[in-house]
Design a protein around this motif. Structure first.
Motif, PDB file in Angstrom:
ATOM      1  N   ALA A 119       0.856  -1.188   0.000  1.00 42.76           N
ATOM      2  CA  ALA A 119       0.000   0.000   0.000  1.00 42.76           C
ATOM      3  C   ALA A 119       0.892   1.238   0.000  1.00 42.76           C
ATOM      4  CB  ALA A 119      -0.926  -0.002   1.214  1.00 42.76           C
ATOM      5  N   ILE A 120       0.691   2.094  -0.979  1.00 44.85           N
ATOM      6  CA  ILE A 120       1.435   3.350  -1.089  1.00 44.85           C
ATOM      7  C   ILE A 120       0.489   4.479  -0.684  1.00 44.85           C
ATOM      8  CG2 ILE A 120       2.727   4.878  -2.625  1.00 44.85           C
ATOM      9  CD1 ILE A 120       4.055   2.168  -2.175  1.00 44.85           C
ATOM     10  N   MET A 121       0.937   5.340   0.257  1.00 47.05           N
ATOM     11  CA  MET A 121       0.042   6.398   0.749  1.00 47.05           C
ATOM     12  C   MET A 121       0.852   7.630   1.136  1.00 47.05           C
ATOM     13  SD  MET A 121      -0.871   4.272   4.153  1.00 47.05           S
ATOM     14  CE  MET A 121      -0.260   2.752   3.435  1.00 47.05           C
ATOM     15  N   ASP A 122       0.119   8.694   1.353  1.00 44.32           N
ATOM     16  CA  ASP A 122       0.763   9.983   1.623  1.00 44.32           C
ATOM     17  C   ASP A 122       0.936  10.267   3.106  1.00 44.32           C
ATOM     18  OD1 ASP A 122       0.861  10.562  -1.132  1.00 44.32           O
ATOM     19  OD2 ASP A 122      -1.245  11.178  -1.085  1.00 44.32           O
ATOM     20  N   ARG A 123       0.543   9.363   3.955  1.00 43.05           N
ATOM     21  CA  ARG A 123       0.737   9.540   5.396  1.00 43.05           C
ATOM     22  C   ARG A 123       0.871   8.167   6.034  1.00 43.05           C
ATOM     23  NH1 ARG A 123      -4.066   8.315   7.908  1.00 43.05           N
ATOM     24  NH2 ARG A 123      -5.950   8.362   6.610  1.00 43.05           N
ATOM     25  N   PRO A 167      -8.157 -12.242   7.382  1.00 44.05           N
ATOM     26  CA  PRO A 167      -7.969 -13.588   6.813  1.00 44.05           C
ATOM     27  C   PRO A 167      -6.977 -13.560   5.653  1.00 44.05           C
ATOM     28  CG  PRO A 167     -10.293 -13.124   7.146  1.00 44.05           C
ATOM     29  CD  PRO A 167      -9.574 -11.833   7.389  1.00 44.05           C
ATOM     30  N   GLY A 168      -6.022 -14.449   5.693  1.00 48.78           N
ATOM     31  CA  GLY A 168      -5.039 -14.536   4.614  1.00 48.78           C
ATOM     32  C   GLY A 168      -3.766 -13.776   4.875  1.00 48.78           C
ATOM     33  N   ALA A 169      -3.713 -12.954   5.931  1.00 51.09           N
ATOM     34  CA  ALA A 169      -2.518 -12.161   6.215  1.00 51.09           C
ATOM     35  C   ALA A 169      -1.597 -12.919   7.153  1.00 51.09           C
ATOM     36  CB  ALA A 169      -2.904 -10.824   6.819  1.00 51.09           C
ATOM     37  N   ALA A 170      -0.318 -13.036   6.775  1.00 55.39           N
ATOM     38  CA  ALA A 170       0.673 -13.683   7.635  1.00 55.39           C
ATOM     39  C   ALA A 170       1.347 -12.673   8.545  1.00 55.39           C
ATOM     40  CB  ALA A 170       1.711 -14.399   6.792  1.00 55.39           C
ATOM     41  N   ALA A 171       1.643 -11.490   8.005  1.00 57.95           N
ATOM     42  CA  ALA A 171       2.316 -10.458   8.792  1.00 57.95           C
ATOM     43  C   ALA A 171       2.164  -9.124   8.083  1.00 57.95           C
ATOM     44  CB  ALA A 171       3.791 -10.790   8.977  1.00 57.95           C
ATOM     45  N   VAL A 172       2.257  -8.068   8.882  1.00 55.70           N
ATOM     46  CA  VAL A 172       2.279  -6.711   8.347  1.00 55.70           C
ATOM     47  C   VAL A 172       3.595  -6.087   8.769  1.00 55.70           C
ATOM     48  CG1 VAL A 172       1.197  -4.439   8.335  1.00 55.70           C
ATOM     49  CG2 VAL A 172      -0.221  -6.490   8.436  1.00 55.70           C
ATOM     50  N   LEU A 173       4.421  -5.698   7.818  1.00 56.70           N
ATOM     51  CA  LEU A 173       5.710  -5.090   8.130  1.00 56.70           C
ATOM     52  C   LEU A 173       5.503  -3.649   8.579  1.00 56.70           C
ATOM     53  CD1 LEU A 173       7.879  -6.447   5.166  1.00 56.70           C
ATOM     54  CD2 LEU A 173       7.424  -7.483   7.400  1.00 56.70           C
ATOM     55  N   PRO A 174       6.380  -3.124   9.400  1.00 58.10           N
ATOM     56  CA  PRO A 174       6.241  -1.734   9.857  1.00 58.10           C
ATOM     57  C   PRO A 174       6.238  -0.768   8.670  1.00 58.10           C
ATOM     58  CG  PRO A 174       7.892  -2.905  11.145  1.00 58.10           C
ATOM     59  CD  PRO A 174       7.542  -3.794   9.999  1.00 58.10           C
ATOM     60  N   PRO A 175       5.367   0.229   8.694  1.00 53.31           N
ATOM     61  CA  PRO A 175       5.363   1.205   7.598  1.00 53.31           C
ATOM     62  C   PRO A 175       6.672   1.981   7.568  1.00 53.31           C
ATOM     63  CG  PRO A 175       3.945   1.916   9.396  1.00 53.31           C
ATOM     64  CD  PRO A 175       4.353   0.524   9.711  1.00 53.31           C
ATOM     65  N   ARG A 176       7.105   2.338   6.353  1.00 49.42           N
ATOM     66  CA  ARG A 176       8.343   3.102   6.222  1.00 49.42           C
ATOM     67  C   ARG A 176       8.188   4.187   5.172  1.00 49.42           C
ATOM     68  NH1 ARG A 176      11.426   0.505   2.003  1.00 49.42           N
ATOM     69  NH2 ARG A 176      10.429  -1.448   1.327  1.00 49.42           N
ATOM     70  N   GLU A 177       8.876   5.269   5.386  1.00 46.33           N
ATOM     71  CA  GLU A 177       8.829   6.404   4.469  1.00 46.33           C
ATOM     72  C   GLU A 177       9.877   6.198   3.388  1.00 46.33           C
ATOM     73  OE1 GLU A 177       8.349  11.259   4.811  1.00 46.33           O
ATOM     74  OE2 GLU A 177       9.563  10.181   6.283  1.00 46.33           O
ATOM     75  N   ILE A 178       9.439   6.090   2.134  1.00 43.06           N
ATOM     76  CA  ILE A 178      10.372   5.812   1.041  1.00 43.06           C
ATOM     77  C   ILE A 178      10.739   7.062   0.260  1.00 43.06           C
ATOM     78  CG2 ILE A 178       9.640   3.417   0.788  1.00 43.06           C
ATOM     79  CD1 ILE A 178       7.836   4.265  -1.497  1.00 43.06           C
ATOM     80  N   ALA A 179       9.999   8.131   0.460  1.00 44.59           N
ATOM     81  CA  ALA A 179      10.312   9.427  -0.133  1.00 44.59           C
ATOM     82  C   ALA A 179       9.683  10.484   0.764  1.00 44.59           C
ATOM     83  CB  ALA A 179       9.777   9.531  -1.568  1.00 44.59           C
ATOM     84  N   GLU A 210      -7.554   5.662   0.723  1.00 42.48           N
ATOM     85  CA  GLU A 210      -6.694   6.700   0.138  1.00 42.48           C
ATOM     86  C   GLU A 210      -5.398   6.119  -0.421  1.00 42.48           C
ATOM     87  OE1 GLU A 210      -5.130   6.143   4.284  1.00 42.48           O
ATOM     88  OE2 GLU A 210      -7.063   6.047   3.255  1.00 42.48           O
ATOM     89  N   ALA A 211      -5.117   4.839  -0.140  1.00 41.11           N
ATOM     90  CA  ALA A 211      -3.862   4.221  -0.559  1.00 41.11           C
ATOM     91  C   ALA A 211      -3.953   3.725  -1.998  1.00 41.11           C
ATOM     92  CB  ALA A 211      -3.515   3.066   0.373  1.00 41.11           C
ATOM     93  N   ARG A 212      -2.786   3.565  -2.610  1.00 34.56           N
ATOM     94  CA  ARG A 212      -2.666   2.939  -3.928  1.00 34.56           C
ATOM     95  C   ARG A 212      -2.007   1.578  -3.712  1.00 34.56           C
ATOM     96  NH1 ARG A 212      -1.965   7.961  -2.303  1.00 34.56           N
ATOM     97  NH2 ARG A 212       0.183   8.185  -3.087  1.00 34.56           N
ATOM     98  N   VAL A 213      -2.764   0.521  -3.981  1.00 34.53           N
ATOM     99  CA  VAL A 213      -2.307  -0.829  -3.645  1.00 34.53           C
ATOM    100  C   VAL A 213      -1.697  -1.486  -4.880  1.00 34.53           C
ATOM    101  CG1 VAL A 213      -2.969  -3.078  -2.722  1.00 34.53           C
ATOM    102  CG2 VAL A 213      -4.102  -1.000  -1.900  1.00 34.53           C
ATOM    103  N   THR A 214      -0.525  -2.074  -4.683  1.00 33.09           N
ATOM    104  CA  THR A 214       0.170  -2.717  -5.788  1.00 33.09           C
ATOM    105  C   THR A 214       0.777  -4.031  -5.313  1.00 33.09           C
ATOM    106  OG1 THR A 214       1.836  -2.398  -7.520  1.00 33.09           O
ATOM    107  CG2 THR A 214       2.328  -1.460  -5.361  1.00 33.09           C
ATOM    108  N   GLY A 215       1.556  -4.653  -6.174  1.00 35.11           N
ATOM    109  CA  GLY A 215       2.117  -5.974  -5.900  1.00 35.11           C
ATOM    110  C   GLY A 215       1.578  -6.988  -6.898  1.00 35.11           C
ATOM    111  N   GLN A 216       2.124  -8.193  -6.868  1.00 29.84           N
ATOM    112  CA  GLN A 216       1.725  -9.229  -7.825  1.00 29.84           C
ATOM    113  C   GLN A 216       0.234  -9.539  -7.737  1.00 29.84           C
ATOM    114  OE1 GLN A 216       3.144 -13.132  -6.889  1.00 29.84           O
ATOM    115  NE2 GLN A 216       2.664 -13.991  -8.896  1.00 29.84           N
TER     116      GLN A 216
END
Length: 661
Positions: free
Chosen positions: A396-400, A414-426, A458-464
Motif C-alpha cells: 500500500a502506497i500512501m501519503d501519510r 484472513p489470509g494475512a501472515a504479517a504486516v511489516l512496519p510502515p516506512r517512508e520511502i520518499a 486513500e492508498a494505492r495498492v500494488t504488488g503481484q
C-alpha cells in the motif's frame, strides 16, 4: 489488377520478391525491440501499475526488486555476490534478507535499462555455480531468448512439414513450394508492419509466435484455394486471361472476404489495454491482410507466368486426383437424418466444453518459462522453501503513515501472515507491506487485496496479487466490447458475402460451440493432464478471436461453393452436397496443414504459448470435421430455403452493394 497481372506477370512476381526481401531485412530488426516483461499483461491505467509509476517517479528506484540472486554458500559468498552486483551502474541498492537472497532494486531509468542490467549481470555470473539469478528483469530477458528459439524451432519443423504435405496435396513439386513461399512473404510483410508500429507503440514479443503460425496457416489456406481454382479453370479455358479472371472472381473473392474476416476477428483484441492482447491483435490483423495480399497479387502472377508448368516435376500417376464423391455422399447421408446428426454433434461439442466451467486462471510469472531457465529455477526454489510470498507482498502506497488501528486490523485479516512496519520511502510517501499466508493468486490472497483497499481507501495498492486482481477487472470491463466487435464483424461480413442473415447467425452459434469445446480440451490437457495450476487468464480471449476468425474462414470457403451451386440452379440439399464435395478434400488438407503450422506452438518452452498452439489446432480440427462435415449440412437441411433468408431492405442493400459476384 487482373489486367496488370495478365500483362505484367513476370514483373509483378519479381517486384514482389524484391519487396519481400526488403520487408524481411528491415522487419526482422523488430525482434530485439519488442517487450517481454510481465507488465505487458497489465492495464497501464490500473491502480497497481500507477502506484508503481508513482514510486519510481518519487524515488528514482523501481518499486520491487527486479532481480533476485539465490546464493548457495556462507555469508562470505553472499557478500561477494552482493558487492559484484553493487558495481553495476543500473543498481540502486541491494538488500540481503534472512534467507540469504540478494534483492536487487534497479534504478527507474525506463527504456531498455533493466534489460541491459539483466544482460550484464547474467554474463557476470554465467560461470558461477553458487548463484542463480531470477526476478522480473531476468525472466524478461529469458523470455526473449525463448521466443527466438521458438521461432527457429517453428521454422525448422513447420516449413519442411508444410512442404511435404503440400507436395501430397498439390501433387507437384513446383506447386508444393507455393504455400511456404506465400507464408514467408506474408510473414515478411507483417514483420515490416510491426517494425513501423513499434516506433509509436510498444509491442509484445509474443506476437511473433502468432504472426509465424497464423501467417503460414492462412497462406496454406489461400494457396490451396487459389491454385486449385486456377487448375480447375485452366482445364476449361486454358492457362490464359479467361482462366485468370474466372479464378479471381471466384476464389479470389473468397480469399479477399476471408482475409478481411480474419483481420476483423483479430481486431477485437485492439480494445484491450493490455500490451500482450493489443500486440496479438495488431499482429493478427497485419498477417491476415498480408496473407490475403500475397495470395491475390504475387501468387496469381506467378501462376500465370508458370502456366502449365505449375504441374511439372511430379510423376504422372501422382498428378491424378483421387476419385471424388465421398464428401457429397457424406453430405447426402447426413441430410437424410439431419435432426439426429445435429443433436448428436452439438451434444458432443457441449460435453467437450464442460471442463471449461471448472477452469482456474493464473497470471504470468517465471514459472511459465522452460525448466532450464534460471528465473524459473529461482521461483521454484523459493516455492519449495515456502518463502516466495515474502518477495511478492501486497503493498500500500500512501501519503501519510497509517494508523496503528488500521495496521492491527490488517494483521488479523484472513489470509494475512504479517504486516511489516510502515516506512517512508520518499518525502511524504509511505509504504506498507503485507505478507500473505497463501500463494499470491489464491482466493484469500486476492480477497486480502480488496480488504486493504477497503481499509485504506486513500492508498494505492500494488504488488503481484493486486496486479492480477486489476488485470481481471480490466479484462472483464473490456470483454463485452470485444465480443460485440467479434460478433458484428463476423455476421456483417458473412452477410455481405452470402446475402443471408441466417447463415451469419448459424455460424456464430457454431463458432461458440467450437470455442467452448476447444477451451474444455485445454483444461483437460493442461490442468488435468499436466497438472498446471491453471490457464493463463488472457487465453480465452485470444483463443476466441483466433478461433472465430479461422472458423469463419472455413465457413466462407464452404458457403462460397454452396452459394455458387445454388446460384447455378441446384436446390438447397443438392447445393450443400455439391459445395461439400468441391471443398471437402481442399478444406481437409488446409486444416491438416494449418494444424501442423500452428501446432508448432506446442513445442514452445513457454506454457501459455503451448496453450495457444494446442487450443487453436484443436479448434481448427473440430471445425474441419464435426462442424463442417456434420453440423453444417444437417442444419442447412433442417432450415432449407430459410438458410438464404434476409429482410427485403437487407436484400436490396446486398443487391445494391454488388457483392454477389
Amino acid at each position: 489488377m487482373i489486367h496488370l497481372i495478365a500483362t505484367r506477370a513476370r514483373a509483378v512476381t519479381l517486384v514482389s520478391v524484391g519487396i519481400f526481401a526488403f520487408a524481411f531485412a528491415l522487419g526482422s530488426s523488430v525482434i530485439p525491440q519488442m517487450d517481454a516483461g510481465s507488465e505487458q499483461f497489465a492495464d497501464l491505467s490500473s491502480e497497481s501499475r500507477l502506484a508503481n509509476v508513482e514510486v519510481e517517479e518519487r524515488t528514482g528506484v523501481e518499486a520491487d526488486p527486479g532481480i533476485l540472486a539465490l546464493v548457495t554458500g556462507g555469508p562470505e559468498v553472499v557478500e561477494r555476490i552482493r558487492s559484484r552486483i553493487d558495481e553495476d551502474s543500473a543498481v540502486a541498492r541491494t538488500v540481503v534478507d534472512r534467507n540469504g537472497v540478494v534483492l536487487v532494486f534497479l534504478r527507474a531509468r525506463g527504456g531498455d535499462a533493466s534489460k541491459d542490467a539483466a544482460d550484464r549481470l547474467t554474463e557476470a555470473f554465467a560461470g558461477d555455480p553458487q548463484v542463480r539469478l531470477g526476478g522480473g528483469a531476468i525472466a524478461s530477458r529469458q523470455v526473449t531468448e525463448a521466443i527466438q528459439e521458438d521461432l527457429k524451432r517453428a521454422e525448422l519443423i513447420a516449413f519442411p512439414l508444410v512442404f511435404l504435405l503440400s507436395f501430397w496435396v498439390f501433387r507437384g513439386l513446383v506447386a508444393a513450394f507455393l504455400p511456404p513461399l506465400v507464408g514467408a512473404g506474408a510473414i515478411a510483410l507483417t514483420f515490416l508492419g510491426l517494425r513501423l508500429a513499434i516506433e509509436v507503440h510498444s509491442l509484445s514479443v509474443f506476437a511473433l509466435n502468432l504472426v509465424t503460425g497464423l501467417g503460414l496457416g492462412l497462406a496454406i489456406d489461400y494457396s490451396l484455394f487459389i491454385v486449385s481454382r486456377w487448375r480447375e479453370e485452366a482445364a476449361v479455358h486454358g492457362h490464359g486471361p479467361e482462366a485468370l479472371a474466372a479464378t479471381m472472381r471466384s476464389a479470389g473473392r473468397t480469399v479477399l472476404f476471408s482475409a478481411v474476416t480474419v483481420a476483423a476477428s483479430m481486431s477485437c483484441l485492439l480494445v484491450f489495454p493490455q500490451q500482450f492482447l493489443y500486440s496479438m491483435g495488431l499482429g493478427g490483423v497485419l498477417v491476415a491482410l498480408a496473407a490475403g495480399l500475397v495470395a491475390l497479387v504475387p501468387l496469381p502472377a506467378f501462376l500465370y507466368w508458370l502456366g502449365p508448368r505449375i504441374d511439372s516435376l511430379a510423376p504422372r500417376r501422382l498428378q491424378q486426383i483421387p476419385a471424388g464423391g465421398r464428401w457429397g455422399r457424406l453430405a447426402a447421408w447426413v441430410m437424410r437424418r439431419p435432426g439426429r446428426i445435429a443433436a448428436i454433434s452439438a451434444t458432443f461439442l457441449i460435453v467437450l466444453a464442460l471442463p471449461a466451467f471448472g477452469v482456474n486462471f493464473v497470471g504470468v510469472d517465471a514459472t511459465t518459462l522452460p525448466t532450464s531457465s534460471s528465473a524459473r529455477q529461482v521461483a521454484e526454489a523459493l516455492d519449495r522453501d515456502g518463502i516466495r510470498g515474502t518477495y511478492a507482498p501486497i503493498t500500500a502506497i500512501m501519503d501519510r503513515v497509517p494508523s496503528t488501528e488500521v495496521t492491527a486490523r490488517l494483521a488479523s485479516a484472513p489470509g494475512a501472515a504479517a504486516v511489516l512496519p510502515p516506512r517512508e520511502i520518499a518525502n511524504g510517501l509511505w509504504r506498507l507491506d503485507l505478507l500473505p499466508r497463501e500463494d499470491g493468486l489464491a482466493d484469500r490472497t486476492q480477497q486480502l487485496v480488496r480488504t486493504v483497499r477497503a481499509e485504506l481507501p486513500e492508498a494505492r495498492v500494488t504488488g503481484q496479487t493486486a496486479g492480477f486482481v486489476d488485470q481481471q477487472a480490466s479484462l472483464a470491463a473490456h470483454l463485452p466490447w470485444a465480443l460485440t466487435i467479434l460478433a458484428l464483424t463476423t455476421c456483417t461480413l458473412i452477410f455481405l458475402f452470402t446475402g443471408s442473415v441466417v447463415l451469419p447467425l448459424k455460424s456464430l452459434v457454431m463458432n461458440v460451440l467450437t470455442l467452448g469445446a476447444s477451451f474444455g480440451i485445454l483444461v483437460v490437457v493442461f490442468e488435468w493432464g499436466r497438472g498446471l495450476p491453471g490457464l493463463e487468464s488472457t487465453q480465452p480471449i485470444l483463443l476466441a478471436a483466433t478461433a472465430f476468425g479461422l472458423s469463419t474462414d472455413y465457413a466462407i470457403f464452404l458457403f462460397s461453393r454452396i452459394k455458387e451451386a445454388r446460384d447455378g440452379g441446384l436446390e438447397n440439399r443438392e447445393a450443400v452436397a455439391d459445395g461439400l464435395e468441391r471443398t471437402g478434400r481442399l478444406v481437409t488438407a488446409a486444416a491438416l496443414l494449418f494444424c501442423v503450422a500452428i501446432g508448432t506452438f506446442a513445442t514452445s518452452g513457454i506454457s501459455f504459448i503451448q496453450e495457444l498452439g494446442v487450443g487453436t489446432a484443436v479448434a481448427v480440427a473440430l471445425d474441419a470435421t464435426i462442424i463442417r462435415a456434420l453440423l453444417v449440412p444437417s442444419l442447412m437441411a433442417l432450415l432449407g430455403e430459410w438458410n438464404w433468408w434476409a429482410p427485403r431492405p437487407l436484400q436490396r442493400l446486398h443487391a445494391r452493394l454488388g457483392l454477389s459476384d
